[in-house]
Design a protein around this motif. Structure first.
Motif, mmCIF file in Angstrom:
data_model
loop_
_atom_site.group_PDB
_atom_site.id
_atom_site.type_symbol
_atom_site.label_atom_id
_atom_site.label_comp_id
_atom_site.label_asym_id
_atom_site.label_seq_id
_atom_site.Cartn_x
_atom_site.Cartn_y
_atom_site.Cartn_z
ATOM 1 N N SER A 299 3.041 0.549 -1.616
ATOM 2 C CA SER A 299 3.064 1.151 -2.948
ATOM 3 C C SER A 299 1.913 2.126 -3.202
ATOM 4 O O SER A 299 1.989 2.925 -4.126
ATOM 5 C CB SER A 299 3.057 0.053 -4.006
ATOM 6 N N PHE A 300 0.873 2.102 -2.353
ATOM 7 C CA PHE A 300 -0.306 2.945 -2.575
ATOM 8 C C PHE A 300 -0.359 4.124 -1.610
ATOM 9 O O PHE A 300 -1.388 4.774 -1.463
ATOM 10 C CB PHE A 300 -1.578 2.098 -2.357
ATOM 11 N N CYS A 301 0.761 4.417 -0.897
ATOM 12 C CA CYS A 301 0.714 5.378 0.215
ATOM 13 C C CYS A 301 1.580 6.602 -0.076
ATOM 14 O O CYS A 301 2.764 6.473 -0.399
ATOM 15 C CB CYS A 301 1.183 4.690 1.494
ATOM 16 N N ALA A 302 0.978 7.779 0.073
ATOM 17 C CA ALA A 302 1.693 9.032 -0.204
ATOM 18 C C ALA A 302 2.837 9.241 0.785
ATOM 19 O O ALA A 302 3.890 9.773 0.427
ATOM 20 C CB ALA A 302 0.724 10.210 -0.149
ATOM 21 N N ALA B 232 5.688 7.178 -0.237
ATOM 22 C CA ALA B 232 6.333 7.708 -1.445
ATOM 23 C C ALA B 232 7.375 8.776 -1.128
ATOM 24 O O ALA B 232 8.289 9.004 -1.906
ATOM 25 C CB ALA B 232 5.271 8.282 -2.380
ATOM 26 N N PRO C 31 -6.548 8.555 -4.128
ATOM 27 C CA PRO C 31 -5.467 8.733 -5.094
ATOM 28 C C PRO C 31 -4.624 9.973 -4.795
ATOM 29 O O PRO C 31 -5.088 10.910 -4.158
ATOM 30 C CB PRO C 31 -6.203 8.929 -6.429
ATOM 31 N N THR D 217 0.615 8.276 -8.513
ATOM 32 C CA THR D 217 0.321 6.887 -8.186
ATOM 33 C C THR D 217 -0.269 6.174 -9.401
ATOM 34 O O THR D 217 -0.989 6.779 -10.193
ATOM 35 C CB THR D 217 -0.653 6.760 -6.997
ATOM 36 N N GLU D 218 0.050 4.870 -9.504
ATOM 37 C CA GLU D 218 -0.501 4.114 -10.629
ATOM 38 C C GLU D 218 -1.837 3.472 -10.256
ATOM 39 O O GLU D 218 -2.495 2.872 -11.093
ATOM 40 C CB GLU D 218 0.510 3.049 -11.089
ATOM 41 N N PHE D 219 -2.246 3.611 -8.984
ATOM 42 C CA PHE D 219 -3.461 2.921 -8.538
ATOM 43 C C PHE D 219 -4.713 3.781 -8.728
ATOM 44 O O PHE D 219 -4.653 5.006 -8.756
ATOM 45 C CB PHE D 219 -3.341 2.551 -7.057
ATOM 46 N N GLN E 225 -3.342 10.365 2.331
ATOM 47 C CA GLN E 225 -2.908 11.533 1.548
ATOM 48 C C GLN E 225 -1.961 12.410 2.343
ATOM 49 O O GLN E 225 -1.521 13.444 1.867
ATOM 50 C CB GLN E 225 -4.113 12.382 1.142
ATOM 51 N N LEU F 236 8.439 9.489 -6.059
ATOM 52 C CA LEU F 236 7.735 10.213 -7.110
ATOM 53 C C LEU F 236 8.625 11.234 -7.784
ATOM 54 O O LEU F 236 8.167 12.090 -8.502
ATOM 55 C CB LEU F 236 6.519 10.933 -6.523
#
Ligand code: SAH
Ligand code: SF4
Length: 366
Positions: A109-112, A115, A289, A293-295, A333, A346
């Motif tokens: 969930s934290f990876c571009a 996404a 970031p 992302t919501e993180f 990123q 996204l």
């Protein structure tokens, strides 16, 4: 092709398998892309190779040079998409971070890269081509050593989900007839495809990094979805088997520091309990970031306290420095260029473009 595959290829054409070594040396050590230039092969073998094989370098879309010496290349992967390769120079080494897939299906969930969704696997040629191209463009170090001493599969994609392509690449990276890197300096990073960790252990003796990111299943299920298939205890058992197969060499556990999600001292305690007394080291990665992302990244102070707690509890723990910020080359990123037609988590906008528009959200390294 690995040396073994090339030997089979030659044998199938009634040629002596030992010519494989010469061909590899021409391609990887002398950077020759034309069979006609391989002058120690017979004319008939050269003609045969020309007929049945190609040496095709990847198509470079662009190169970006960062202020800190990092270099990022974008290679076309067809249909308007691209994968990224990043070189990170340090005082004692030069690390090349390579991609194994266009996008990634595992959807952390934290990876571009996650996404953008999964597009396709890269071929072995497209993966080793990233290394060959970087070596061609990078000058040697001041002491005369090659620019690249380490290769890590930490770019776009999950290497163990593209197993068949990465095995020949690993072979070429360490073979004396091609790049001859030390096995300790080639690292496969995985989010935890357990059956392939065991396979890798048998097929290639290289360093292993595991993207753990959470010390309990409930949390890991929510940020690294593959955990639902291969939970932490199963994953760690595979890690200890891997270490045992390779003279108890340390496994690196990557842990991305997400503010308020996985960065409390209680999480550090749980992590220490999981890894204590095992051949493990922890590498804390400040979250990078990206737009949408919501993180958020944990503060430098939180990261320091987390690291201190791990050390107090007897673990080896380091914090990764963020590099290549000005060229969007930081860890996680690497989104490449996503076609508008590809549906992403996204939305339909280009992830690469969104990153570019939001330079202000990027934080300086700690
Ligand atoms: N798929 C493999 C290798 C590529 S990702 C894996 O997951 O291990 C390389 C590392 O970058 C992994 O540890 C990954 O979790 C981490 N990463 C992904 N997105 C990130 C981000 N936005 N900030 C910091 N690290 C990130
Ligand atoms: Fe894929 Fe690794 Fe990103 Fe997870 S962190 S989505 S496995 S590239």
């Amino acid at each position: 092709m690995s040396q073994g595959d090339l030997e089979l290829f030659l044998a199938a054409r009634d040629e002596k398998p030992f010519h494989a070594r010469q061909v590899l040396q021409w391609i990887y050590q002398r950077d020759v892309s034309d069979f006609d230039e391989m002058t120690d092969l017979s004319k008939s073998l050269r003609a045969r190779l020309k007929e049945d094989a190609t040496i095709t370098p990847p198509e470079v879309q662009s190169r970006h040079d960062g202020e800190d010496g990092c270099v990022k290349w974008l290679f076309s992967s067809g249909f308007g998409q691209a994968v990224e390769t990043v070189f990170i120079p340090e005082a004692d080494r030069g690390t090349l971070c390579i991609s194994s897939q266009v996008g990634c299906a595992l959807d952390c969930s934290f990876c571009a890269t996650g996404a953008q969704g999964f597009n396709r696997n890269l071929t072995s040629a497209e993966i080793i081509g990233q290394v060959r191209h970087a070596i061609r463009e990078l000058p040697r170090r001041e002491n005369g050593e090659p620019a690249i001493s380490n290769v890590v599969f930490m770019g776009m994609g999950e290497p163990l989900a593209n197993y068949r392509s990465i095995v020949p690449v690993l072979d070429l990276l360490v073979s004396d007839y091609s790049y001859g890197l030390s096995r300790r300096r080639v690292t496969v990073s995985t989010s935890g495809i357990v059956p392939h960790i065991d396979k890798l252990s048998k097929d290639c003796n290289v360093a292993l990094a595991v993207s753990l990111h959470a010390p309990n299943d409930e949390l890991r299920d929510s940020i690294v979805p593959i955990n639902k298939l291969h939970p932490i205890s199963t994953l760690l058992d595979a890690c200890w088997r891997y270490a045992a197969d390779h003279s108890n060499r340390f496994i690196t556990f990557e842990y991305v520091m997400l503010r308020g999600v996985n960065d409390s001292l209680e999480h550090a305690n749980q992590l220490a309990t999981l890894l204590k007394g095992k051949p493990a080291k922890v590498n804390l990665i400040p979250f990078n970031p990206f737009s949408g992302t919501e993180f958020l990244r944990s503060s430098a102070e939180t990261i320091r306290h987390f690291q201190e707690r791990l050390r107090k509890r007897g673990l080896v723990a380091t914090t990764r420095k963020t590099r290549g910020d000005d060229i969007d080359a930081a860890c996680g990123q690497l989104a490449g260029k996503v076609s508008d037609r590809v549906k992403t988590r996204l939305g339909r906008k280009k992830v690469g473009q969104k990153l570019h528009e939001n330079k202000d959200i990027r934080m300086s390294s700690i």
